[in-house]
Design a protein around this motif. Structure first.
Motif, PDB file in Angstrom:
ATOM      1  N   ASP A   1       0.807  -1.211   0.000  1.00 17.11           N
ATOM      2  CA  ASP A   1       0.000   0.000   0.000  1.00 17.11           C
ATOM      3  C   ASP A   1       0.845   1.268   0.000  1.00 17.11           C
ATOM      4  OD1 ASP A   1       0.955  -0.250   2.557  1.00 17.11           O
ATOM      5  OD2 ASP A   1      -0.967   0.139   3.539  1.00 17.11           O
ATOM      6  N   ASP A   2       2.173   1.138  -0.008  1.00 14.22           N
ATOM      7  CA  ASP A   2       3.052   2.297  -0.043  1.00 14.22           C
ATOM      8  C   ASP A   2       3.484   2.664  -1.460  1.00 14.22           C
ATOM      9  OD1 ASP A   2       4.433  -0.094  -0.167  1.00 14.22           O
ATOM     10  OD2 ASP A   2       6.192   0.665   0.882  1.00 14.22           O
ATOM     11  N   ARG A   3       3.010   1.970  -2.459  1.00 15.04           N
ATOM     12  CA  ARG A   3       3.328   2.258  -3.854  1.00 15.04           C
ATOM     13  C   ARG A   3       2.352   3.293  -4.412  1.00 15.04           C
ATOM     14  NH1 ARG A   3       7.149  -0.183  -2.251  1.00 15.04           N
ATOM     15  NH2 ARG A   3       7.717  -2.287  -2.784  1.00 15.04           N
ATOM     16  N   ALA A   4       2.718   3.898  -5.544  1.00 11.20           N
ATOM     17  CA  ALA A   4       1.836   4.856  -6.210  1.00 11.20           C
ATOM     18  C   ALA A   4       1.896   4.590  -7.711  1.00 11.20           C
ATOM     19  CB  ALA A   4       2.265   6.287  -5.902  1.00 11.20           C
ATOM     20  N   HIS A   5       0.749   4.455  -8.337  1.00  9.74           N
ATOM     21  CA  HIS A   5       0.657   4.189  -9.768  1.00  9.74           C
ATOM     22  C   HIS A   5       0.030   5.397 -10.446  1.00  9.74           C
ATOM     23  CE1 HIS A   5       0.408   1.679 -13.347  1.00  9.74           C
ATOM     24  NE2 HIS A   5      -0.831   2.108 -13.526  1.00  9.74           N
ATOM     25  N   CYS A   6       0.627   5.840 -11.539  1.00  9.43           N
ATOM     26  CA  CYS A   6       0.127   7.014 -12.251  1.00  9.43           C
ATOM     27  C   CYS A   6      -0.943   6.600 -13.266  1.00  9.43           C
ATOM     28  CB  CYS A   6       1.268   7.724 -12.961  1.00  9.43           C
ATOM     29  SG  CYS A   6       0.739   9.230 -13.815  1.00  9.43           S
ATOM     30  N   GLY A   7      -2.108   7.180 -13.145  1.00  8.53           N
ATOM     31  CA  GLY A   7      -3.198   6.895 -14.065  1.00  8.53           C
ATOM     32  C   GLY A   7      -3.031   7.566 -15.417  1.00  8.53           C
ATOM     33  N   HIS A   8      -2.041   8.463 -15.543  1.00  6.69           N
ATOM     34  CA  HIS A   8      -1.790   9.136 -16.826  1.00  6.69           C
ATOM     35  C   HIS A   8      -0.785   8.366 -17.672  1.00  6.69           C
ATOM     36  CE1 HIS A   8      -4.045  12.697 -15.656  1.00  6.69           C
ATOM     37  NE2 HIS A   8      -3.485  12.565 -14.455  1.00  6.69           N
ATOM     38  N   CYS A   9       0.404   8.113 -17.116  1.00 11.54           N
ATOM     39  CA  CYS A   9       1.459   7.440 -17.893  1.00 11.54           C
ATOM     40  C   CYS A   9       1.593   5.961 -17.530  1.00 11.54           C
ATOM     41  CB  CYS A   9       2.796   8.150 -17.699  1.00 11.54           C
ATOM     42  SG  CYS A   9       3.494   8.007 -16.033  1.00 11.54           S
ATOM     43  N   HIS A  10       0.896   5.533 -16.491  1.00  9.53           N
ATOM     44  CA  HIS A  10       0.853   4.137 -16.044  1.00  9.53           C
ATOM     45  C   HIS A  10       2.192   3.599 -15.563  1.00  9.53           C
ATOM     46  CE1 HIS A  10      -3.363   3.620 -16.848  1.00  9.53           C
ATOM     47  NE2 HIS A  10      -3.168   4.319 -17.949  1.00  9.53           N
ATOM     48  N   ALA A  11       3.034   4.468 -15.023  1.00  6.70           N
ATOM     49  CA  ALA A  11       4.258   4.031 -14.349  1.00  6.70           C
ATOM     50  C   ALA A  11       3.929   3.824 -12.875  1.00  6.70           C
ATOM     51  CB  ALA A  11       5.355   5.078 -14.512  1.00  6.70           C
ATOM     52  N   THR A  12       4.616   2.881 -12.245  1.00  5.26           N
ATOM     53  CA  THR A  12       4.419   2.600 -10.824  1.00  5.26           C
ATOM     54  C   THR A  12       5.661   3.047 -10.069  1.00  5.26           C
ATOM     55  OG1 THR A  12       3.058   0.698 -11.414  1.00  5.26           O
ATOM     56  CG2 THR A  12       3.855   0.799  -9.145  1.00  5.26           C
ATOM     57  N   PHE A  13       5.440   3.722  -8.938  1.00  8.48           N
ATOM     58  CA  PHE A  13       6.520   4.319  -8.162  1.00  8.48           C
ATOM     59  C   PHE A  13       6.591   3.723  -6.768  1.00  8.48           C
ATOM     60  CE2 PHE A  13       5.229   7.214 -11.441  1.00  8.48           C
ATOM     61  CZ  PHE A  13       6.437   7.585 -12.002  1.00  8.48           C
ATOM     62  N   ASP A  14       7.797   3.754  -6.200  1.00  8.42           N
ATOM     63  CA  ASP A  14       8.080   3.156  -4.901  1.00  8.42           C
ATOM     64  C   ASP A  14       7.395   3.876  -3.745  1.00  8.42           C
ATOM     65  OD1 ASP A  14       9.470   1.218  -3.307  1.00  8.42           O
ATOM     66  OD2 ASP A  14      10.830   2.813  -2.694  1.00  8.42           O
TER      67      ASP A  14
ATOM     68  N   GLY B   1      16.290  10.656 -12.917  1.00  8.91           N
ATOM     69  CA  GLY B   1      17.352   9.878 -12.289  1.00  8.91           C
ATOM     70  C   GLY B   1      16.854   8.665 -11.527  1.00  8.91           C
ATOM     71  N   LEU B   2      15.601   8.267 -11.764  1.00  7.95           N
ATOM     72  CA  LEU B   2      15.055   7.103 -11.088  1.00  7.95           C
ATOM     73  C   LEU B   2      15.534   5.822 -11.756  1.00  7.95           C
ATOM     74  CD1 LEU B   2      11.373   8.349 -10.612  1.00  7.95           C
ATOM     75  CD2 LEU B   2      13.274   8.484  -8.983  1.00  7.95           C
ATOM     76  N   VAL B   3      15.531   4.759 -11.000  1.00  7.29           N
ATOM     77  CA  VAL B   3      15.903   3.443 -11.523  1.00  7.29           C
ATOM     78  C   VAL B   3      14.724   2.502 -11.298  1.00  7.29           C
ATOM     79  CG1 VAL B   3      18.376   3.765 -11.174  1.00  7.29           C
ATOM     80  CG2 VAL B   3      17.001   2.774  -9.345  1.00  7.29           C
ATOM     81  N   THR B   4      14.675   1.454 -12.079  1.00 13.85           N
ATOM     82  CA  THR B   4      13.564   0.513 -11.966  1.00 13.85           C
ATOM     83  C   THR B   4      14.009  -0.758 -11.258  1.00 13.85           C
ATOM     84  OG1 THR B   4      11.793  -0.584 -13.186  1.00 13.85           O
ATOM     85  CG2 THR B   4      13.922  -0.514 -14.243  1.00 13.85           C
ATOM     86  N   THR B   5      13.106  -1.339 -10.511  1.00 11.53           N
ATOM     87  CA  THR B   5      13.373  -2.623  -9.875  1.00 11.53           C
ATOM     88  C   THR B   5      13.117  -3.730 -10.894  1.00 11.53           C
ATOM     89  OG1 THR B   5      11.110  -2.979  -9.108  1.00 11.53           O
ATOM     90  CG2 THR B   5      12.570  -1.717  -7.653  1.00 11.53           C
ATOM     91  N   LYS B   6      13.437  -4.956 -10.537  1.00 10.11           N
ATOM     92  CA  LYS B   6      13.164  -6.074 -11.445  1.00 10.11           C
ATOM     93  C   LYS B   6      11.675  -6.258 -11.677  1.00 10.11           C
ATOM     94  CE  LYS B   6      13.218  -9.545  -7.825  1.00 10.11           C
ATOM     95  NZ  LYS B   6      13.800 -10.769  -7.333  1.00 10.11           N
ATOM     96  N   ASN B   7      10.852  -5.679 -10.807  1.00  8.98           N
ATOM     97  CA  ASN B   7       9.398  -5.762 -10.950  1.00  8.98           C
ATOM     98  C   ASN B   7       8.799  -4.558 -11.660  1.00  8.98           C
ATOM     99  OD1 ASN B   7       9.364  -8.223  -9.565  1.00  8.98           O
ATOM    100  ND2 ASN B   7       9.267  -7.178  -7.605  1.00  8.98           N
ATOM    101  N   GLY B   8       9.654  -3.653 -12.153  1.00 12.40           N
ATOM    102  CA  GLY B   8       9.175  -2.511 -12.911  1.00 12.40           C
ATOM    103  C   GLY B   8       8.694  -1.334 -12.084  1.00 12.40           C
ATOM    104  N   ILE B   9       9.088  -1.273 -10.821  1.00 14.04           N
ATOM    105  CA  ILE B   9       8.696  -0.160  -9.956  1.00 14.04           C
ATOM    106  C   ILE B   9       9.841   0.848  -9.932  1.00 14.04           C
ATOM    107  CG2 ILE B   9       8.127   0.508  -7.592  1.00 14.04           C
ATOM    108  CD1 ILE B   9       6.855  -2.315  -7.321  1.00 14.04           C
ATOM    109  N   TRP B  10       9.519   2.105 -10.213  1.00 11.96           N
ATOM    110  CA  TRP B  10      10.523   3.170 -10.254  1.00 11.96           C
ATOM    111  C   TRP B  10      10.827   3.654  -8.846  1.00 11.96           C
ATOM    112  CZ3 TRP B  10      13.226   4.067 -14.472  1.00 11.96           C
ATOM    113  CH2 TRP B  10      12.705   3.630 -15.682  1.00 11.96           C
ATOM    114  N   ARG B  11      12.123   3.834  -8.563  1.00 11.54           N
ATOM    115  CA  ARG B  11      12.558   4.294  -7.243  1.00 11.54           C
ATOM    116  C   ARG B  11      13.811   5.146  -7.391  1.00 11.54           C
ATOM    117  NH1 ARG B  11      17.100   1.901  -5.681  1.00 11.54           N
ATOM    118  NH2 ARG B  11      17.679  -0.090  -6.598  1.00 11.54           N
ATOM    119  N   GLU B  12      14.168   5.802  -6.303  1.00  7.35           N
ATOM    120  CA  GLU B  12      15.423   6.553  -6.299  1.00  7.35           C
ATOM    121  C   GLU B  12      16.576   5.559  -6.201  1.00  7.35           C
ATOM    122  OE1 GLU B  12      14.760   9.146  -2.951  1.00  7.35           O
ATOM    123  OE2 GLU B  12      14.020  10.710  -4.287  1.00  7.35           O
TER     124      GLU B  12
END
Length: 76
Positions: free
Chosen positions: A22-35, A56-67
């Motif tokens: 429940d600490d993730r955030a998904h963008c309804g515009h571009c459909h990227a998921t953030f940490d 400057g974000l990087v993606t996890t193996k699950n496709g979640i963008w994080r610092e």
């Protein structure tokens, strides 16, 4: 305690993305998921979606963008 940990599995109705927690955030515009909400807010600064790579974000193996992890340099 492990018994107290409850992960929520969430899917987006507008794309094929899914994530847990429940600490993730998904963008309804571009459909990227953030940490986190803070990382999501940074990508929406100015009311428009910024490309995660441009921030400057990087993606996890699950496709979640994080610092990037502290002390690690971005490659590429």
């Amino acid at each position: 305690m492990a018994d107290d940990l409850h992960l929520f599995h969430i899917t987006c109705g507008g794309c094929t993305a899914d994530w847990a927690g429940d600490d993730r955030a998904h963008c309804g515009h571009c459909h990227a998921t953030f940490d986190s909400i803070a990382v999501y807010d940074g990508h929406r600064a100015g009311g428009r979606c910024a490309r995660p790579q441009a921030l400057g974000l990087v993606t996890t193996k699950n496709g979640i963008w994080r610092e990037p992890a502290p002390g690690r340099r971005r490659t590429g």
